[in-house]
Design a protein around this motif. Sequence first.
Motif, PDB file in Angstrom:
ATOM      1  N   SER A 179     -29.835  52.779  41.315  1.00 44.00           N
ATOM      2  CA  SER A 179     -31.245  52.573  40.961  1.00 44.00           C
ATOM      3  C   SER A 179     -31.799  51.384  41.743  1.00 44.00           C
ATOM      4  N   ASP A 180     -33.108  51.235  41.742  1.00 47.58           N
ATOM      5  CA  ASP A 180     -33.736  50.110  42.455  1.00 47.58           C
ATOM      6  C   ASP A 180     -33.280  48.772  41.872  1.00 47.58           C
ATOM      7  N   HIS A 181     -33.128  48.729  40.555  1.00 44.47           N
ATOM      8  CA  HIS A 181     -32.665  47.514  39.889  1.00 44.47           C
ATOM      9  C   HIS A 181     -31.254  47.147  40.351  1.00 44.47           C
ATOM     10  N   GLN A 182     -30.358  48.142  40.402  1.00 39.49           N
ATOM     11  CA  GLN A 182     -28.985  47.900  40.840  1.00 39.49           C
ATOM     12  C   GLN A 182     -28.943  47.465  42.305  1.00 39.49           C
ATOM     13  N   LYS A 183     -29.782  48.058  43.125  1.00 42.65           N
ATOM     14  CA  LYS A 183     -29.842  47.678  44.539  1.00 42.65           C
ATOM     15  C   LYS A 183     -30.273  46.224  44.691  1.00 42.65           C
ATOM     16  N   ARG A 184     -31.292  45.815  43.911  1.00 40.16           N
ATOM     17  CA  ARG A 184     -31.771  44.435  43.981  1.00 40.16           C
ATOM     18  C   ARG A 184     -30.678  43.451  43.556  1.00 40.16           C
ATOM     19  N   ILE A 185     -29.964  43.799  42.478  1.00 40.89           N
ATOM     20  CA  ILE A 185     -28.887  42.926  41.985  1.00 40.89           C
ATOM     21  C   ILE A 185     -27.802  42.786  43.043  1.00 40.89           C
ATOM     22  N   LEU A 186     -27.396  43.912  43.633  1.00 39.53           N
ATOM     23  CA  LEU A 186     -26.348  43.873  44.649  1.00 39.53           C
ATOM     24  C   LEU A 186     -26.796  43.126  45.897  1.00 39.53           C
ATOM     25  N   LEU A 187     -28.051  43.308  46.299  1.00 35.44           N
ATOM     26  CA  LEU A 187     -28.554  42.592  47.470  1.00 35.44           C
ATOM     27  C   LEU A 187     -28.547  41.083  47.244  1.00 35.44           C
ATOM     28  N   LEU A 188     -28.789  40.653  46.015  1.00 34.72           N
ATOM     29  CA  LEU A 188     -28.762  39.222  45.708  1.00 34.72           C
ATOM     30  C   LEU A 188     -27.333  38.686  45.650  1.00 34.72           C
ATOM     31  N   ARG A 189     -26.446  39.435  44.999  1.00 29.75           N
ATOM     32  CA  ARG A 189     -25.103  38.916  44.733  1.00 29.75           C
ATOM     33  C   ARG A 189     -24.139  39.050  45.908  1.00 29.75           C
ATOM     34  N   ILE A 190     -24.255  40.118  46.687  1.00 34.57           N
ATOM     35  CA  ILE A 190     -23.306  40.291  47.804  1.00 34.57           C
ATOM     36  C   ILE A 190     -24.050  40.347  49.138  1.00 34.57           C
ATOM     37  N   SER A 191     -25.092  39.562  49.253  1.00 33.98           N
ATOM     38  CA  SER A 191     -25.911  39.587  50.472  1.00 33.98           C
ATOM     39  C   SER A 191     -25.135  39.138  51.706  1.00 33.98           C
TER      40      SER A 191
ATOM     41  N   ALA B 253     -18.338  46.848  41.323  1.00 37.25           N
ATOM     42  CA  ALA B 253     -18.203  46.626  39.874  1.00 37.25           C
ATOM     43  C   ALA B 253     -18.458  45.164  39.528  1.00 37.25           C
ATOM     44  N   ASP B 254     -17.914  44.236  40.324  1.00 33.79           N
ATOM     45  CA  ASP B 254     -18.144  42.811  40.066  1.00 33.79           C
ATOM     46  C   ASP B 254     -19.599  42.425  40.324  1.00 33.79           C
ATOM     47  N   GLY B 255     -20.211  43.036  41.331  1.00 32.32           N
ATOM     48  CA  GLY B 255     -21.604  42.734  41.644  1.00 32.32           C
ATOM     49  C   GLY B 255     -22.569  43.208  40.579  1.00 32.32           C
ATOM     50  N   LEU B 256     -22.220  44.297  39.897  1.00 29.26           N
ATOM     51  CA  LEU B 256     -23.108  44.857  38.868  1.00 29.26           C
ATOM     52  C   LEU B 256     -22.804  44.339  37.464  1.00 29.26           C
ATOM     53  N   LYS B 257     -21.739  43.553  37.314  1.00 26.22           N
ATOM     54  CA  LYS B 257     -21.381  43.018  36.006  1.00 26.22           C
ATOM     55  C   LYS B 257     -22.436  42.014  35.555  1.00 26.22           C
ATOM     56  N   PRO B 258     -22.882  42.092  34.307  1.00 23.88           N
ATOM     57  CA  PRO B 258     -23.883  41.124  33.848  1.00 23.88           C
ATOM     58  C   PRO B 258     -23.290  39.718  33.777  1.00 23.88           C
ATOM     59  N   ILE B 259     -24.097  38.731  34.154  1.00 22.94           N
ATOM     60  CA  ILE B 259     -23.644  37.345  34.123  1.00 22.94           C
ATOM     61  C   ILE B 259     -23.801  36.808  32.712  1.00 22.94           C
ATOM     62  N   LYS B 260     -22.726  36.229  32.183  1.00 23.08           N
ATOM     63  CA  LYS B 260     -22.771  35.659  30.843  1.00 23.08           C
ATOM     64  C   LYS B 260     -23.584  34.375  30.866  1.00 23.08           C
ATOM     65  N   GLN B 261     -24.428  34.214  29.865  1.00 24.21           N
ATOM     66  CA  GLN B 261     -25.204  32.986  29.744  1.00 24.21           C
ATOM     67  C   GLN B 261     -24.304  31.885  29.198  1.00 24.21           C
ATOM     68  N   ARG B 262     -24.386  30.712  29.787  1.00 27.84           N
ATOM     69  CA  ARG B 262     -23.565  29.598  29.351  1.00 27.84           C
ATOM     70  C   ARG B 262     -24.162  29.002  28.090  1.00 27.84           C
ATOM     71  N   ARG B 263     -23.272  28.789  27.113  1.00 24.12           N
ATOM     72  CA  ARG B 263     -23.714  28.132  25.884  1.00 24.12           C
ATOM     73  C   ARG B 263     -23.480  26.643  26.031  1.00 24.12           C
ATOM     74  N   LYS B 264     -24.505  25.862  25.782  1.00 22.00           N
ATOM     75  CA  LYS B 264     -24.358  24.418  25.900  1.00 22.00           C
ATOM     76  C   LYS B 264     -23.480  23.905  24.765  1.00 22.00           C
ATOM     77  N   THR B 265     -22.575  23.016  25.121  1.00 19.11           N
ATOM     78  CA  THR B 265     -21.718  22.395  24.110  1.00 19.11           C
ATOM     79  C   THR B 265     -21.866  20.889  24.203  1.00 19.11           C
ATOM     80  N   LYS B 266     -21.574  20.219  23.111  1.00 21.17           N
ATOM     81  CA  LYS B 266     -21.689  18.772  23.051  1.00 21.17           C
ATOM     82  C   LYS B 266     -20.414  18.157  23.638  1.00 21.17           C
ATOM     83  N   VAL B 267     -20.557  17.047  24.350  1.00 23.38           N
ATOM     84  CA  VAL B 267     -19.393  16.343  24.887  1.00 23.38           C
ATOM     85  C   VAL B 267     -18.677  15.677  23.715  1.00 23.38           C
ATOM     86  N   PRO B 268     -17.365  15.921  23.584  1.00 25.09           N
ATOM     87  CA  PRO B 268     -16.641  15.333  22.444  1.00 25.09           C
ATOM     88  C   PRO B 268     -16.631  13.807  22.498  1.00 25.09           C
TER      89      PRO B 268
END
Length: 138
Positions: A50-62, A97-112
């Motif tokens: 799809s166009d969305h998948q093409k855009r994602i791949l063009l960004l990630r594996i350019s 497969a790695d290029g199309l995998k959704p990127i996990k959002q980082r959860r902010k944690t407090k410094v111990p």
Amino acid sequence: MITITPALSIPDSEIIFIASRSSGPGGQHVNKTSSRVTLIFNLEESASLSDHQKRILLLRISNKINSKGELQISCEEHRSQFRNKEEALERFKSLLADGLKPIKQRRKTKVPNSTKRKRMDNKNKRATTKKQRSKPDY
């Protein structure tokens, strides 16, 4: 059909394989057989993405896509053309497969607090060491 993910399959007609002479050690075998395999996949003209998948791949594996919009993967690790073809296909599958995998959002944690305390202790030790090196004030 080449299955990338359960939801995505790419027909064999969209992929081109080119065999050429391999480089490196191997003696006479390397000089007379075309065992290197180059897989060429035109990302921009693909009907299965799809166009969305093409855009994602063009960004990630350019960095792996040339100016014509083609993804080229070469393999010359094995002596056999068949094994190199399989290896190139595996690399292609994992790359998409790695290029199309959704990127996990980082959860902010407090410094111990213990980490903060260790950092401050190290700073204080370093400061006292440097202070002891200086000439005394009279």
